[in-house]
Write a protein that holds these residues in place. Structure first.
Motif, PDB file in Angstrom:
ATOM      1  N   ALA A 106      16.860  33.319  41.315  1.00  0.00           N
ATOM      2  CA  ALA A 106      18.180  32.883  40.864  1.00  0.00           C
ATOM      3  C   ALA A 106      18.576  33.528  39.545  1.00  0.00           C
ATOM      4  O   ALA A 106      19.763  33.716  39.282  1.00  0.00           O
ATOM      5  CB  ALA A 106      18.222  31.366  40.735  1.00  0.00           C
ATOM      6  N   VAL A 107      17.598  33.893  38.727  1.00  0.00           N
ATOM      7  CA  VAL A 107      17.894  34.559  37.460  1.00  0.00           C
ATOM      8  C   VAL A 107      18.642  35.874  37.716  1.00  0.00           C
ATOM      9  O   VAL A 107      19.492  36.281  36.931  1.00  0.00           O
ATOM     10  CB  VAL A 107      16.591  34.810  36.666  1.00  0.00           C
ATOM     11  N   ILE A 108      18.373  36.516  38.839  1.00  0.00           N
ATOM     12  CA  ILE A 108      19.043  37.771  39.189  1.00  0.00           C
ATOM     13  C   ILE A 108      20.255  37.513  40.094  1.00  0.00           C
ATOM     14  O   ILE A 108      21.340  38.042  39.860  1.00  0.00           O
ATOM     15  CB  ILE A 108      18.062  38.729  39.892  1.00  0.00           C
ATOM     16  N   VAL A 109      20.089  36.687  41.105  1.00  0.00           N
ATOM     17  CA  VAL A 109      21.108  36.530  42.133  1.00  0.00           C
ATOM     18  C   VAL A 109      22.370  35.852  41.603  1.00  0.00           C
ATOM     19  O   VAL A 109      23.483  36.326  41.861  1.00  0.00           O
ATOM     20  CB  VAL A 109      20.534  35.740  43.334  1.00  0.00           C
ATOM     21  N   ILE A 110      22.237  34.776  40.855  1.00  0.00           N
ATOM     22  CA  ILE A 110      23.407  34.020  40.396  1.00  0.00           C
ATOM     23  C   ILE A 110      24.284  34.847  39.451  1.00  0.00           C
ATOM     24  O   ILE A 110      25.506  34.903  39.658  1.00  0.00           O
ATOM     25  CB  ILE A 110      22.984  32.679  39.761  1.00  0.00           C
ATOM     26  N   PRO A 111      23.741  35.531  38.425  1.00  0.00           N
ATOM     27  CA  PRO A 111      24.624  36.349  37.587  1.00  0.00           C
ATOM     28  C   PRO A 111      25.296  37.502  38.347  1.00  0.00           C
ATOM     29  O   PRO A 111      26.465  37.808  38.108  1.00  0.00           O
ATOM     30  CB  PRO A 111      23.698  36.895  36.492  1.00  0.00           C
ATOM     31  N   VAL A 112      24.571  38.133  39.276  1.00  0.00           N
ATOM     32  CA  VAL A 112      25.172  39.216  40.054  1.00  0.00           C
ATOM     33  C   VAL A 112      26.297  38.663  40.923  1.00  0.00           C
ATOM     34  O   VAL A 112      27.377  39.260  41.012  1.00  0.00           O
ATOM     35  CB  VAL A 112      24.107  39.942  40.906  1.00  0.00           C
ATOM     36  N   TRP A 113      26.082  37.508  41.540  1.00  0.00           N
ATOM     37  CA  TRP A 113      27.122  36.887  42.349  1.00  0.00           C
ATOM     38  C   TRP A 113      28.330  36.533  41.483  1.00  0.00           C
ATOM     39  O   TRP A 113      29.473  36.794  41.865  1.00  0.00           O
ATOM     40  CB  TRP A 113      26.571  35.632  43.022  1.00  0.00           C
ATOM     41  N   PHE A 114      28.081  35.944  40.317  1.00  0.00           N
ATOM     42  CA  PHE A 114      29.168  35.543  39.428  1.00  0.00           C
ATOM     43  C   PHE A 114      29.968  36.764  38.957  1.00  0.00           C
ATOM     44  O   PHE A 114      31.193  36.749  38.968  1.00  0.00           O
ATOM     45  CB  PHE A 114      28.623  34.767  38.231  1.00  0.00           C
ATOM     46  N   LEU A 115      29.273  37.819  38.555  1.00  0.00           N
ATOM     47  CA  LEU A 115      29.970  39.022  38.095  1.00  0.00           C
ATOM     48  C   LEU A 115      30.749  39.691  39.222  1.00  0.00           C
ATOM     49  O   LEU A 115      31.843  40.213  38.997  1.00  0.00           O
ATOM     50  CB  LEU A 115      28.982  40.005  37.470  1.00  0.00           C
ATOM     51  N   SER A 116      30.206  39.672  40.438  1.00  0.00           N
ATOM     52  CA  SER A 116      30.942  40.259  41.553  1.00  0.00           C
ATOM     53  C   SER A 116      32.190  39.440  41.869  1.00  0.00           C
ATOM     54  O   SER A 116      33.217  39.999  42.257  1.00  0.00           O
ATOM     55  CB  SER A 116      30.055  40.385  42.782  1.00  0.00           C
ATOM     56  N   ARG A 117      32.132  38.136  41.686  1.00  0.00           N
ATOM     57  CA  ARG A 117      33.314  37.282  41.875  1.00  0.00           C
ATOM     58  C   ARG A 117      34.318  37.484  40.753  1.00  0.00           C
ATOM     59  O   ARG A 117      35.519  37.498  40.964  1.00  0.00           O
ATOM     60  CB  ARG A 117      32.922  35.804  41.929  1.00  0.00           C
ATOM     61  N   LEU A 118      33.809  37.628  39.544  1.00  0.00           N
ATOM     62  CA  LEU A 118      34.669  37.764  38.374  1.00  0.00           C
ATOM     63  C   LEU A 118      35.404  39.108  38.365  1.00  0.00           C
ATOM     64  O   LEU A 118      36.595  39.173  38.101  1.00  0.00           O
ATOM     65  CB  LEU A 118      33.831  37.614  37.096  1.00  0.00           C
ATOM     66  N   PHE A 119      34.681  40.171  38.655  1.00  0.00           N
ATOM     67  CA  PHE A 119      35.263  41.519  38.585  1.00  0.00           C
ATOM     68  C   PHE A 119      35.526  42.118  39.963  1.00  0.00           C
ATOM     69  O   PHE A 119      35.809  43.306  40.067  1.00  0.00           O
ATOM     70  CB  PHE A 119      34.346  42.453  37.799  1.00  0.00           C
ATOM     71  N   GLY A 120      35.427  41.316  41.017  1.00  0.00           N
ATOM     72  CA  GLY A 120      35.644  41.820  42.365  1.00  0.00           C
ATOM     73  C   GLY A 120      37.096  42.149  42.615  1.00  0.00           C
ATOM     74  O   GLY A 120      37.965  41.984  41.767  1.00  0.00           O
ATOM     75  N   THR A 121      37.354  42.625  43.805  1.00  0.00           N
ATOM     76  CA  THR A 121      38.715  42.989  44.159  1.00  0.00           C
ATOM     77  C   THR A 121      39.583  41.740  44.197  1.00  0.00           C
ATOM     78  O   THR A 121      39.162  40.696  44.687  1.00  0.00           O
ATOM     79  CB  THR A 121      38.757  43.682  45.537  1.00  0.00           C
ATOM     80  N   PRO A 122      40.802  41.823  43.681  1.00  0.00           N
ATOM     81  CA  PRO A 122      41.667  40.643  43.678  1.00  0.00           C
ATOM     82  C   PRO A 122      42.108  40.283  45.079  1.00  0.00           C
ATOM     83  O   PRO A 122      42.354  41.150  45.919  1.00  0.00           O
ATOM     84  CB  PRO A 122      42.862  41.085  42.832  1.00  0.00           C
ATOM     85  N   ARG A 123      42.193  39.027  45.322  1.00  0.00           N
ATOM     86  CA  ARG A 123      42.645  38.535  46.625  1.00  0.00           C
ATOM     87  C   ARG A 123      44.101  38.102  46.473  1.00  0.00           C
ATOM     88  O   ARG A 123      44.388  37.015  45.985  1.00  0.00           O
ATOM     89  CB  ARG A 123      41.787  37.382  47.108  1.00  0.00           C
TER      90      ARG A 123
END
Length: 101
Positions: free
Chosen positions: A82-99
């Motif tokens: 989770a130390v790796i997965v949660i921040p990567v998921w959060f950053l991909s949501r934060l900076f991902g393509t706009p919906r």
């Protein structure tokens, strides 16, 4: 017409390529590499290829014998991942393509 789509006759190997997901040599190479990787992982947790049923039974027996230590062991691996997965998921949501709408 210039942009017309034409149906080409199917080649003799098209069905085989489509069924396998690529050329037979490439698929065999990927399957060999994946088998080696899975074999290393299974070997690390104590499986024996010559007596797989006994190895599975011994794995569950060891987990049962550990009792609550197995829960602690699983929790620590969960936290480590989770130390790796949660921040990567959060950053991909934060900076991902706009919906957009």
């Amino acid at each position: 017409m210039r942009n017309d789509v034409r149906d080409l006759p199917a080649g003799s190997n098209d069905g085989l390529y489509r069924f396998l997901g690529g050329s037979p040599a490439a698929v065999a190479f990927r399957l060999i590499l994946l088998s080696i990787l899975v074999g290393v992982v299974l070997s690390a947790i104590g499986f024996d290829p010559w007596n797989i049923l006994h190895s599975i039974r011994m794995l569950f027996q060891r987990l049962w014998d550990l009792g609550f230590d197995a829960v602690n062991w699983a929790w620590r691996y969960f936290l480590l991942g989770a130390v790796i997965v949660i921040p990567v998921w959060f950053l991909s949501r934060l900076f991902g393509t706009p919906r957009g709408r």
